[in-house]
Design a protein around this motif. Structure first.
Motif, mmCIF file in Angstrom:
data_model
loop_
_atom_site.group_PDB
_atom_site.id
_atom_site.type_symbol
_atom_site.label_atom_id
_atom_site.label_comp_id
_atom_site.label_asym_id
_atom_site.label_seq_id
_atom_site.Cartn_x
_atom_site.Cartn_y
_atom_site.Cartn_z
ATOM 1 N N LEU A 90 -30.344 67.897 61.994
ATOM 2 C CA LEU A 90 -30.666 67.533 60.625
ATOM 3 C C LEU A 90 -32.141 67.171 60.602
ATOM 4 C CD1 LEU A 90 -27.618 65.301 59.565
ATOM 5 C CD2 LEU A 90 -27.916 67.771 59.260
ATOM 6 N N TYR A 122 -30.324 75.411 56.023
ATOM 7 C CA TYR A 122 -29.584 75.199 54.780
ATOM 8 C C TYR A 122 -30.192 73.967 54.129
ATOM 9 C CZ TYR A 122 -25.920 74.181 51.411
ATOM 10 O OH TYR A 122 -25.254 73.908 50.241
ATOM 11 N N LEU A 124 -30.224 70.848 52.237
ATOM 12 C CA LEU A 124 -29.289 69.819 51.784
ATOM 13 C C LEU A 124 -29.781 69.123 50.523
ATOM 14 C CD1 LEU A 124 -28.547 68.253 55.277
ATOM 15 C CD2 LEU A 124 -26.960 69.653 53.946
ATOM 16 N N SER A 168 -30.469 78.934 51.341
ATOM 17 C CA SER A 168 -30.249 79.247 52.751
ATOM 18 C C SER A 168 -31.306 80.242 53.218
ATOM 19 C CB SER A 168 -28.849 79.827 52.956
ATOM 20 O OG SER A 168 -28.651 80.227 54.296
ATOM 21 N N ALA A 186 -30.255 71.120 57.101
ATOM 22 C CA ALA A 186 -29.394 71.338 58.266
ATOM 23 C C ALA A 186 -29.888 72.604 58.948
ATOM 24 C CB ALA A 186 -27.938 71.497 57.841
ATOM 25 N N LYS A 255 -20.564 79.190 54.571
ATOM 26 C CA LYS A 255 -20.437 78.004 53.711
ATOM 27 C C LYS A 255 -19.111 78.045 52.984
ATOM 28 C CE LYS A 255 -22.595 75.735 49.687
ATOM 29 N NZ LYS A 255 -23.739 75.783 48.738
ATOM 30 N N CYS A 277 -21.879 68.985 54.504
ATOM 31 C CA CYS A 277 -23.125 68.931 53.728
ATOM 32 C C CYS A 277 -23.053 67.930 52.586
ATOM 33 C CB CYS A 277 -23.451 70.315 53.180
ATOM 34 S SG CYS A 277 -23.673 71.576 54.442
ATOM 35 N N SER A 278 -21.901 67.833 51.954
ATOM 36 C CA SER A 278 -21.733 66.892 50.844
ATOM 37 C C SER A 278 -20.254 66.583 50.679
ATOM 38 C CB SER A 278 -22.306 67.458 49.542
ATOM 39 O OG SER A 278 -21.617 68.624 49.152
ATOM 40 N N ALA A 294 -20.412 63.339 54.688
ATOM 41 C CA ALA A 294 -21.672 64.080 54.616
ATOM 42 C C ALA A 294 -22.596 63.659 55.744
ATOM 43 C CB ALA A 294 -22.343 63.852 53.267
#
Length: 322
Positions: A90, A122, A124, A168, A186, A255, A277-278, A294
């Motif tokens: 991250l 990706y 975030l 992405s 990420a 995803k 991610c969330s 997350a």
């Protein structure tokens, strides 16, 4: 020992461009500008340790040595150095990263035992107006780029791309790139820590001295005719279906939006990495259940078999070795 999803204590890396945003995920940050959280790593520069279950306290390298292909799958190791093939991070970019490029596995000047570096990002989160550097302007050659560097005009050769959460980016080796300020990312990448810097904004590093540039190596490894880099918006409205974001020789990343219960299964060929991610939910398997929040990352052994993701609008990334 029955297989189970592994969680790790992240290794935090101070970077001149880092901040404190990773604290929002409940991660424990040391003092300083923390730019990288190595969430799942098996590298000499950072090896994460298991925090749950029977293997708690062991480094990923020790798990690899003890359980090897049984848990990670027939493709779950690097043919070149025997290590775990991927590195999961991250990234908190409070300031701009250096303009950089990564070599491929075949580059003759790679450090001994090191892999090349193909990766993907990706996004975030992104502040309004956030951007990244992603590739060269059309027509830039080695000679014209070298001349621009010598004249202090490198930024004229680079493409800037506006970004927002959910974008992405696939970044094969040879792609000139840089994350810029205001993004939280990420990153899924080959298990490598080799970066060649082209430009660093003439700023001092954490030690007050300019950071090293690697102009010759960078010029050598850039894919001037195109590296195969791709980018996409990743809006997912249909729950419990996978959208493929990146498909490389080193990893496939997808995803998914978890709504309710989603029955899935690992394969004997590869481990599975889940990045939340969330949202929040759980990961269930024959033998247990883990809360999933997350910012958390999980390594599912190839031998785990059936597992279930449950959540209410929980967004996840799933990565495997193809």
């Amino acid at each position: 020992m029955k297989p189970y999803p592994l969680q790790f204590k992240a290794e935090m890396k101070e970077r001149v461009w880092g901040g404190r945003a990773l604290e929002q995920f409940g991660l424990e940050l040391p003092e300083g500008r923390i730019g990288e959280g190595w969430m799942i790593g098996d590298h000499p520069n950072g090896t994460t340790r298991v925090v749950n279950g029977e293997l708690a306290g062991l480094g990923l390298d020790e798990v690899r040595e003890r359980l090897g292909k049984t848990w990670f799958g027939t493709k779950g190791f690097s043919e070149k150095n025997g290590r775990f093939p991927l590195l999961i991070k991250l990234l908190d970019c409070e300031d701009d990263l250096s303009v950089q490029v990564h070599p491929s596995d075949s580059y003759e000047r790679l450090p001994a035992g090191e892999l090349g570096k193909t990766e993907m990002w990706y996004i975030l989160d992104a502040k309004p107006g956030a951007k990244i550097i992603y590739g060269l302007e059309p027509g830039v050659t080695r000679d014209s780029l070298a001349a621009a560097i010598a004249d202090g005009r490198i930024m004229d050769c680079l493409q800037e791309v506006s970004v927002e959460a959910g974008d992405s980016f696939y970044i094969p080796a040879g792609t000139v790139h840089a994350l810029c300020s205001g993004v939280l990312v990420a990153e899924i990448q080959q298990n490598s820590d080799t970066t060649y810097r082209l430009y660093d904004y003439n700023r001092p590093g954490l030690d007050g001295k300019p950071r090293e540039l690697h102009i010759e190596d960078s010029l050598n490894v850039i894919a001037y005719e195109g590296s195969g880099a791709t980018r996409m918006k990743t809006n997912v409205s249909q729950p419990n279906e996978w959208l493929t974001l990146a498909q490389s020789p080193y990893f496939v990343t997808q995803k998914g939006l978890v709504n309710g219960s989603w029955a899935l299964e690992t394969t004997p060929e590869s481990f599975t990495i889940i990045i939340v991610c969330s949202g929040s939910g759980t990961i269930g398997w024959d033998g247990g259940r883990l809360d999933a929040q997350a910012g958390q990352c999980f390594l599912l052994p190839a031998t785990l078999g059936a597992y279930t993701l449950e959540g209410d609008n929980m967004t996840v990334l799933r990565s495997m070795v193809p």
